[in-house]
Write a protein that holds these residues in place. Sequence first.
Motif, PDB file in Angstrom:
ATOM      1  N   ILE A 159       0.863  -1.185   0.000  1.00  0.00           N
ATOM      2  CA  ILE A 159       0.000   0.000   0.000  1.00  0.00           C
ATOM      3  C   ILE A 159       0.897   1.231   0.000  1.00  0.00           C
ATOM      4  O   ILE A 159       1.728   1.402   0.894  1.00  0.00           O
ATOM      5  CB  ILE A 159      -0.939  -0.010   1.220  1.00  0.00           C
ATOM      6  CG1 ILE A 159      -1.801  -1.279   1.207  1.00  0.00           C
ATOM      7  CG2 ILE A 159      -1.820   1.234   1.239  1.00  0.00           C
ATOM      8  CD1 ILE A 159      -2.619  -1.489   2.470  1.00  0.00           C
ATOM      9  N   SER A 160       0.715   2.099  -1.005  1.00  0.00           N
ATOM     10  CA  SER A 160       1.682   3.171  -1.226  1.00  0.00           C
ATOM     11  C   SER A 160       1.015   4.384  -1.864  1.00  0.00           C
ATOM     12  O   SER A 160      -0.028   4.270  -2.512  1.00  0.00           O
ATOM     13  CB  SER A 160       2.805   2.655  -2.142  1.00  0.00           C
ATOM     14  OG  SER A 160       3.624   3.695  -2.622  1.00  0.00           O
ATOM     15  N   LEU A 161       1.643   5.536  -1.683  1.00  0.00           N
ATOM     16  CA  LEU A 161       1.231   6.733  -2.419  1.00  0.00           C
ATOM     17  C   LEU A 161       1.768   6.711  -3.849  1.00  0.00           C
ATOM     18  O   LEU A 161       1.377   7.533  -4.668  1.00  0.00           O
ATOM     19  CB  LEU A 161       1.722   8.010  -1.723  1.00  0.00           C
ATOM     20  CG  LEU A 161       1.002   8.424  -0.445  1.00  0.00           C
ATOM     21  CD1 LEU A 161       1.585   9.724   0.082  1.00  0.00           C
ATOM     22  CD2 LEU A 161      -0.495   8.598  -0.697  1.00  0.00           C
ATOM     23  N   ALA A 162       2.678   5.801  -4.122  1.00  0.00           N
ATOM     24  CA  ALA A 162       3.204   5.597  -5.479  1.00  0.00           C
ATOM     25  C   ALA A 162       3.835   6.850  -6.059  1.00  0.00           C
ATOM     26  O   ALA A 162       3.563   7.225  -7.201  1.00  0.00           O
ATOM     27  CB  ALA A 162       2.106   5.081  -6.405  1.00  0.00           C
ATOM     28  N   GLN A 163       4.703   7.479  -5.265  1.00  0.00           N
ATOM     29  CA  GLN A 163       5.499   8.550  -5.853  1.00  0.00           C
ATOM     30  C   GLN A 163       6.255   7.973  -7.043  1.00  0.00           C
ATOM     31  O   GLN A 163       6.610   6.800  -7.076  1.00  0.00           O
ATOM     32  CB  GLN A 163       6.466   9.116  -4.823  1.00  0.00           C
ATOM     33  CG  GLN A 163       5.790   9.894  -3.704  1.00  0.00           C
ATOM     34  CD  GLN A 163       6.793  10.290  -2.633  1.00  0.00           C
ATOM     35  OE1 GLN A 163       7.058   9.513  -1.712  1.00  0.00           O
ATOM     36  NE2 GLN A 163       7.358  11.477  -2.759  1.00  0.00           N
ATOM     37  N   GLU A 164       6.535   8.804  -8.017  1.00  0.00           N
ATOM     38  CA  GLU A 164       7.035   8.307  -9.299  1.00  0.00           C
ATOM     39  C   GLU A 164       8.282   7.445  -9.149  1.00  0.00           C
ATOM     40  O   GLU A 164       8.381   6.368  -9.749  1.00  0.00           O
ATOM     41  CB  GLU A 164       7.316   9.485 -10.240  1.00  0.00           C
ATOM     42  CG  GLU A 164       7.728   9.044 -11.638  1.00  0.00           C
ATOM     43  CD  GLU A 164       7.853  10.205 -12.599  1.00  0.00           C
ATOM     44  OE1 GLU A 164       8.069   9.957 -13.795  1.00  0.00           O
ATOM     45  OE2 GLU A 164       7.742  11.367 -12.154  1.00  0.00           O
ATOM     46  N   SER A 191     -11.046   7.463   0.329  1.00  0.00           N
ATOM     47  CA  SER A 191      -9.885   8.325   0.482  1.00  0.00           C
ATOM     48  C   SER A 191     -10.255   9.663   1.084  1.00  0.00           C
ATOM     49  O   SER A 191      -9.436  10.317   1.717  1.00  0.00           O
ATOM     50  CB  SER A 191      -9.219   8.547  -0.882  1.00  0.00           C
ATOM     51  OG  SER A 191      -8.809   7.317  -1.422  1.00  0.00           O
ATOM     52  N   ALA A 192     -11.499  10.077   0.894  1.00  0.00           N
ATOM     53  CA  ALA A 192     -11.909  11.386   1.391  1.00  0.00           C
ATOM     54  C   ALA A 192     -11.831  11.464   2.907  1.00  0.00           C
ATOM     55  O   ALA A 192     -11.744  12.548   3.481  1.00  0.00           O
ATOM     56  CB  ALA A 192     -13.334  11.694   0.924  1.00  0.00           C
ATOM     57  N   ARG A 193     -11.831  10.305   3.568  1.00  0.00           N
ATOM     58  CA  ARG A 193     -11.756  10.328   5.024  1.00  0.00           C
ATOM     59  C   ARG A 193     -10.341  10.557   5.520  1.00  0.00           C
ATOM     60  O   ARG A 193     -10.119  10.810   6.693  1.00  0.00           O
ATOM     61  CB  ARG A 193     -12.288   8.998   5.580  1.00  0.00           C
ATOM     62  CG  ARG A 193     -13.784   8.822   5.385  1.00  0.00           C
ATOM     63  CD  ARG A 193     -14.287   7.679   6.249  1.00  0.00           C
ATOM     64  NE  ARG A 193     -13.781   6.396   5.807  1.00  0.00           N
ATOM     65  CZ  ARG A 193     -14.412   5.619   4.951  1.00  0.00           C
ATOM     66  NH1 ARG A 193     -15.543   6.011   4.416  1.00  0.00           N
ATOM     67  NH2 ARG A 193     -13.905   4.453   4.607  1.00  0.00           N
ATOM     68  N   MET A 198      -3.379  13.116  -2.225  1.00  0.00           N
ATOM     69  CA  MET A 198      -3.031  12.141  -3.256  1.00  0.00           C
ATOM     70  C   MET A 198      -3.756  10.821  -3.027  1.00  0.00           C
ATOM     71  O   MET A 198      -4.015  10.432  -1.890  1.00  0.00           O
ATOM     72  CB  MET A 198      -1.524  11.912  -3.260  1.00  0.00           C
ATOM     73  CG  MET A 198      -0.713  13.150  -3.570  1.00  0.00           C
ATOM     74  SD  MET A 198      -1.046  13.783  -5.221  1.00  0.00           S
ATOM     75  CE  MET A 198      -0.232  12.541  -6.221  1.00  0.00           C
ATOM     76  N   PRO A 199      -4.074  10.100  -4.127  1.00  0.00           N
ATOM     77  CA  PRO A 199      -4.740   8.803  -3.965  1.00  0.00           C
ATOM     78  C   PRO A 199      -3.773   7.758  -3.425  1.00  0.00           C
ATOM     79  O   PRO A 199      -2.556   7.893  -3.536  1.00  0.00           O
ATOM     80  CB  PRO A 199      -5.165   8.466  -5.398  1.00  0.00           C
ATOM     81  CG  PRO A 199      -4.193   9.191  -6.262  1.00  0.00           C
ATOM     82  CD  PRO A 199      -3.874  10.463  -5.533  1.00  0.00           C
ATOM     83  N   VAL A 200      -4.333   6.713  -2.841  1.00  0.00           N
ATOM     84  CA  VAL A 200      -3.539   5.600  -2.331  1.00  0.00           C
ATOM     85  C   VAL A 200      -3.701   4.422  -3.285  1.00  0.00           C
ATOM     86  O   VAL A 200      -4.804   4.146  -3.771  1.00  0.00           O
ATOM     87  CB  VAL A 200      -4.001   5.215  -0.911  1.00  0.00           C
ATOM     88  CG1 VAL A 200      -3.375   3.894  -0.491  1.00  0.00           C
ATOM     89  CG2 VAL A 200      -3.636   6.306   0.077  1.00  0.00           C
ATOM     90  N   PHE A 201      -2.595   3.733  -3.562  1.00  0.00           N
ATOM     91  CA  PHE A 201      -2.609   2.590  -4.472  1.00  0.00           C
ATOM     92  C   PHE A 201      -2.248   1.321  -3.715  1.00  0.00           C
ATOM     93  O   PHE A 201      -1.482   1.350  -2.748  1.00  0.00           O
ATOM     94  CB  PHE A 201      -1.614   2.796  -5.612  1.00  0.00           C
ATOM     95  CG  PHE A 201      -1.924   3.985  -6.482  1.00  0.00           C
ATOM     96  CD1 PHE A 201      -2.749   3.859  -7.585  1.00  0.00           C
ATOM     97  CD2 PHE A 201      -1.404   5.236  -6.184  1.00  0.00           C
ATOM     98  CE1 PHE A 201      -3.048   4.949  -8.381  1.00  0.00           C
ATOM     99  CE2 PHE A 201      -1.682   6.337  -6.970  1.00  0.00           C
ATOM    100  CZ  PHE A 201      -2.509   6.195  -8.071  1.00  0.00           C
ATOM    101  N   VAL A 202      -2.786   0.212  -4.179  1.00  0.00           N
ATOM    102  CA  VAL A 202      -2.422  -1.099  -3.655  1.00  0.00           C
ATOM    103  C   VAL A 202      -1.762  -1.879  -4.795  1.00  0.00           C
ATOM    104  O   VAL A 202      -2.404  -2.198  -5.796  1.00  0.00           O
ATOM    105  CB  VAL A 202      -3.638  -1.862  -3.119  1.00  0.00           C
ATOM    106  CG1 VAL A 202      -3.197  -3.228  -2.588  1.00  0.00           C
ATOM    107  CG2 VAL A 202      -4.331  -1.066  -2.019  1.00  0.00           C
ATOM    108  N   PHE A 203      -0.464  -2.153  -4.637  1.00  0.00           N
ATOM    109  CA  PHE A 203       0.288  -2.948  -5.606  1.00  0.00           C
ATOM    110  C   PHE A 203       0.242  -4.408  -5.164  1.00  0.00           C
ATOM    111  O   PHE A 203       0.523  -4.713  -4.000  1.00  0.00           O
ATOM    112  CB  PHE A 203       1.744  -2.495  -5.668  1.00  0.00           C
ATOM    113  CG  PHE A 203       1.946  -1.122  -6.255  1.00  0.00           C
ATOM    114  CD1 PHE A 203       2.462  -0.968  -7.529  1.00  0.00           C
ATOM    115  CD2 PHE A 203       1.635   0.012  -5.522  1.00  0.00           C
ATOM    116  CE1 PHE A 203       2.659   0.282  -8.069  1.00  0.00           C
ATOM    117  CE2 PHE A 203       1.826   1.272  -6.054  1.00  0.00           C
ATOM    118  CZ  PHE A 203       2.343   1.414  -7.332  1.00  0.00           C
ATOM    119  N   VAL A 204      -0.088  -5.279  -6.095  1.00  0.00           N
ATOM    120  CA  VAL A 204      -0.105  -6.714  -5.803  1.00  0.00           C
ATOM    121  C   VAL A 204       0.895  -7.388  -6.743  1.00  0.00           C
ATOM    122  O   VAL A 204       0.710  -7.420  -7.961  1.00  0.00           O
ATOM    123  CB  VAL A 204      -1.502  -7.318  -5.981  1.00  0.00           C
ATOM    124  CG1 VAL A 204      -1.469  -8.812  -5.640  1.00  0.00           C
ATOM    125  CG2 VAL A 204      -2.520  -6.586  -5.112  1.00  0.00           C
TER     126      VAL A 204
END
Length: 699
Positions: A159-164, A191-193, A198-204
């Motif tokens: 779970i990450s903000l996925a900066q470039e 995410s609004a809570r 920035m959106p949060v991403f889940v990498f699998v």
Amino acid sequence: MNLLPKSSKEFSSAEYWETFFKKRGASAFEWYGAYVDHCAVLHKYIKPKDKVLVVGCGNSALSEQMYDVGYQGITNIDISEVVIEQMKERNATRRPTMVFMKMDMMQMGFADSQFQVVLDKGTLDAIMTDESEGTLHNVNRMFAEIGRVLQVGGRFVCISLAQEHIAKKALSYFHQEGWPVRIHTIEEESSARRQFVMPVFVFVFTKFRKVPGAGQMILEMCTEEQGKPLRLQSVGQLLELVKGRQQYALLRNHLTKHSSSGENVSLTLCDRGSGKPRYTFYIVDQPSVKPSRANHFAIFIVPQGRETEWIFGTDEGRKQLGKSAGFKRLLVVALHRDQLYESMEAIQSELSGKVMELAPHGLPPNQQVPFLSVGGDIGVRTVQYRGTSDMSGEYVIEDVKGEDGNYFRHLIFLSNVNVVQSETKLLHSTSKSVSSQKKKKKDKGRRRPCSEAEKPSNPETAQAVDKSYLCCDHHRAMIAGLVLLSKNGGLLPDTPFSLLVVGLGGGSLPLFIHDYFSQSTVYAIEIDPVVLEMATKWFEFSQDDRMKVILADGLNYISTLADSGSGSYDVIMFDVDSKDTTLGMSCPPPAFVDNVFLQKVRNVLAPQGLFILNLVCRDCTLKEKVMVAIKEVFPLIYLQKIEGEVNEILYCQLTTELKAGSKDLLEAGQILENALKKPGRQWDQTYHLVEMLKKVTIV
């Protein structure tokens, strides 16, 4: 209490985290949301019986909440002894089988292949603070250890903000290892809570055995949680999708707090199945409008094929549209080619959630937002042909329905989809009469409910070209300027003259001159053979003894002719565009208005001749330089600005002896127009040379 590190590198320091958790105490600290935000995605990849390793657990309640809903094979590790002791104490009674261990994830003490899942929430982001050699070494150690302790078929859920720089490193590493990659975006409502913009991403990342010479590995993005994942061809494409989501989140956050006035704000939404652009949004704010419940926000759907019109396709036009509509914020929506749209109602249903995310601050709750359009339907766009030119790239020939119900054929190069390269009006073979009503370039954005839809005509019946109709106002202006050609006491339709036009396009401009000036001899210079093929097949262009196409570079042709002194023309027209979209001048290419080349144009022009230039330049400084260069060569210049467009038509002559005042021009224009309207000859009744000439001024 200051818990922030002095530098980003402290995030990877055990000492920093020891101090952090001592100061903060045992209260949970949630990076990137709580369990409720992530459970929908986590449940897809973690089974209740899986052995799960949480790396960098901190004092997050994530593993505790997972434990409480049935995931009881969880081991948590962290580099901080303080937080591990806190978590042991906090869970000793309620969660007796939950394991907490002080351990460095870069050097774990577990046996190989011990876990089915490794879960990380924010730890990778904390470690990879930069791209220095030391940081990259630590990240490689972390990834290697995760790969070691995972079973084949196990998942690394990150779970990450996925900066470039972080996303690029993680995707590249595991893609090279041969692991399938899938990315989820946490739903915006959840995410609004959070306090993060920035959106949060889940990498699998799923562990596969690395097989030498294996085919294309799997790279996927879940654009809709209930839909089929989008398959990508490269890590670069996947990174672009991630970046697009981030830019959308930033834009949405900005627009909910600020006005876009003075900014050209737009974004494109892609089709979740193909990944191709589906909608482009343009934000048009009117700060001067006092908001009320009725005029706060509206969505304007541009019918298919009409997005290139001035009112919809330019910033200036959309501002006029917004002013005419009278809303504080107008969201202008363009529909893309290669996409299917069932109806206005279907578009409204599809967009209703997304467009409301772009509503202005202060929109009253439960406010019904109107969808507006022109004509009430979604328009008609039929792609007749698509191909590729070695010089100009991909292109399409498409038929679209105009505002008045007539059909128009467009040539569009996909490298610049907002510009119609060539346009001609089509005749309906099933119609009893041909409408000559002019397709309006400057629609005022009449508000009409989308429910008032018309049944679209069949574009297959619209094949014959109306050669009497000039779609482009700048072509009309160039024809009108021929009255300035002084030949045997004045220009009439049967006056002999020779004309060289650089830039063929669909051929409507040279064809009109050929057909309506019976003694003219027209030579068209075209550099691209494919354009000639398109003009012949799709725009009914043809050659004869008075109409010749020369396949050549216009610069070289004129230069060679000028140097040899072997010929001249009574009229020279430049209607050629620039393929370099980064320039502030889209027509002509800069080399065509270079002082040295203009001197060659002068040498090829007859002494009493006329040079006509279609100039499209948004860069004021560049335009000024162009005008200076032209004035140095041509002592007499007439100018006509095309209303509502950037085009300016310059009529340049070599002499100052025949200065024509406005009265002279209008009289000459009326004589020529009357002569062109011969009985039995088709004529576009909306084309008035005199009206065009009223706007001509002397530079």
